[in-house]
Scaffold this active site. Structure first.
Site, PDB file in Angstrom:
ATOM      1  N   GLU A 151       0.856  -1.190   0.000  1.00  0.00           N
ATOM      2  CA  GLU A 151       0.000   0.000   0.000  1.00  0.00           C
ATOM      3  C   GLU A 151       0.889   1.237   0.000  1.00  0.00           C
ATOM      4  O   GLU A 151       1.700   1.416   0.905  1.00  0.00           O
ATOM      5  CB  GLU A 151      -0.898  -0.004   1.238  1.00  0.00           C
ATOM      6  N   ARG A 153       0.723  10.505   0.878  1.00  0.00           N
ATOM      7  CA  ARG A 153       1.145  11.492   1.867  1.00  0.00           C
ATOM      8  C   ARG A 153       2.317  12.339   1.389  1.00  0.00           C
ATOM      9  O   ARG A 153       2.766  13.225   2.109  1.00  0.00           O
ATOM     10  CB  ARG A 153       1.544  10.805   3.175  1.00  0.00           C
ATOM     11  N   LYS A 178     -10.930  -1.268   7.280  1.00  0.00           N
ATOM     12  CA  LYS A 178      -9.651  -1.055   7.938  1.00  0.00           C
ATOM     13  C   LYS A 178      -9.922  -0.617   9.374  1.00  0.00           C
ATOM     14  O   LYS A 178     -10.675   0.326   9.602  1.00  0.00           O
ATOM     15  CB  LYS A 178      -8.880   0.026   7.184  1.00  0.00           C
TER      16      LYS A 178
END
Length: 210
Positions: A43, A47, A130
């Site tokens: 993943e 950011r 999640k």
């Protein structure tokens, strides 16, 4: 899209390296190190300014099913999928992100921290979420409490989990996979320590299989 779709993308892999990659130049060697360590998925978090190109480079590697993490908007989801993301992970529950991922026909895994958020996800037709941030929220004890009323829901706990906690999470039947960043930290990437990334990945993969 449902969690079953995510399970198909992960192809049985239960370890999800979560990567915050500062530059595109790091992406290729990082993908090589992860794949050499036995990882089958990763993943890439949105950011950093280079996140989109990093995702594209790692997705082109071919040895990893690469998804996009920290996706906050529908526009980011669209960019991520265009760059090659095979799944989308969000830190929270956002209807627009979910709708866009369904439109693009990619699995989406929204983050939840409470029973109310989990009920919203179930109502939206999602069966995998999640659990974030897992350890600060109470870890496995909280996850099990959330899972009890929702026996068909699968969880991808992420946040504060390390190698020592991996096996305990994976032993829980409600857990589909575990996300973690300890295999490729900012310090590893800054040093270009791909040998250590490979070693830690191989160790984690072995634990996940055990």
């Amino acid at each position: 899209m449902t969690g079953t779709d995510l399970a198909a993308v992960l192809a049985g892999a239960r370890l999800l390296p979560v990567l915050t990659v500062p530059s595109t130049a790091t992406a290729g060697p990082l993908a090589d190190a992860l794949a050499a360590g036995g990882a089958r998925c990763a993943e890439v978090t949105f950011r950093t300014p280079d996140a989109e190109q990093v995702l594209k480079t790692m997705a082109a590697h071919g040895g990893l099913a690469v998804g996009a993490g920290t996706v906050l908007t529908a526009e980011q989801a669209e960019r991520a999928v265009a760059a090659g993301a095979r799944f989308v992970v969000s830190p929270g529950f956002d209807e627009e992100v979910i709708a866009k991922c369904r439109e693009l026909r990619v699995p989406v895994v929204p983050g939840i921290a409470t029973a109310t958020e989990l009920m919203r996800a179930v109502k939206a037709g999602l069966d995998t979420v999640k659990f974030f941030p897992a350890e600060p929220l109470g870890g496995l004890r909280t996850l099990r409490a959330l899972a009890a009323p929702f026996p068909r829901t699968r969880f991808v706990p992420t946040g504060g989990i390390d190698a020592d906690r991996l096996a305990a999470y994976l032993a829980d039947p409600a857990v589909l996979a575990v996300g973690g960043s300890w295999m490729a930290t900012a310090a590893h990437l800054e040093r270009g320590d791909h040998q250590e990334i490979r070693r830690l990945t191989a160790e984690a993969v072995e634990r996940s299989r055990g």
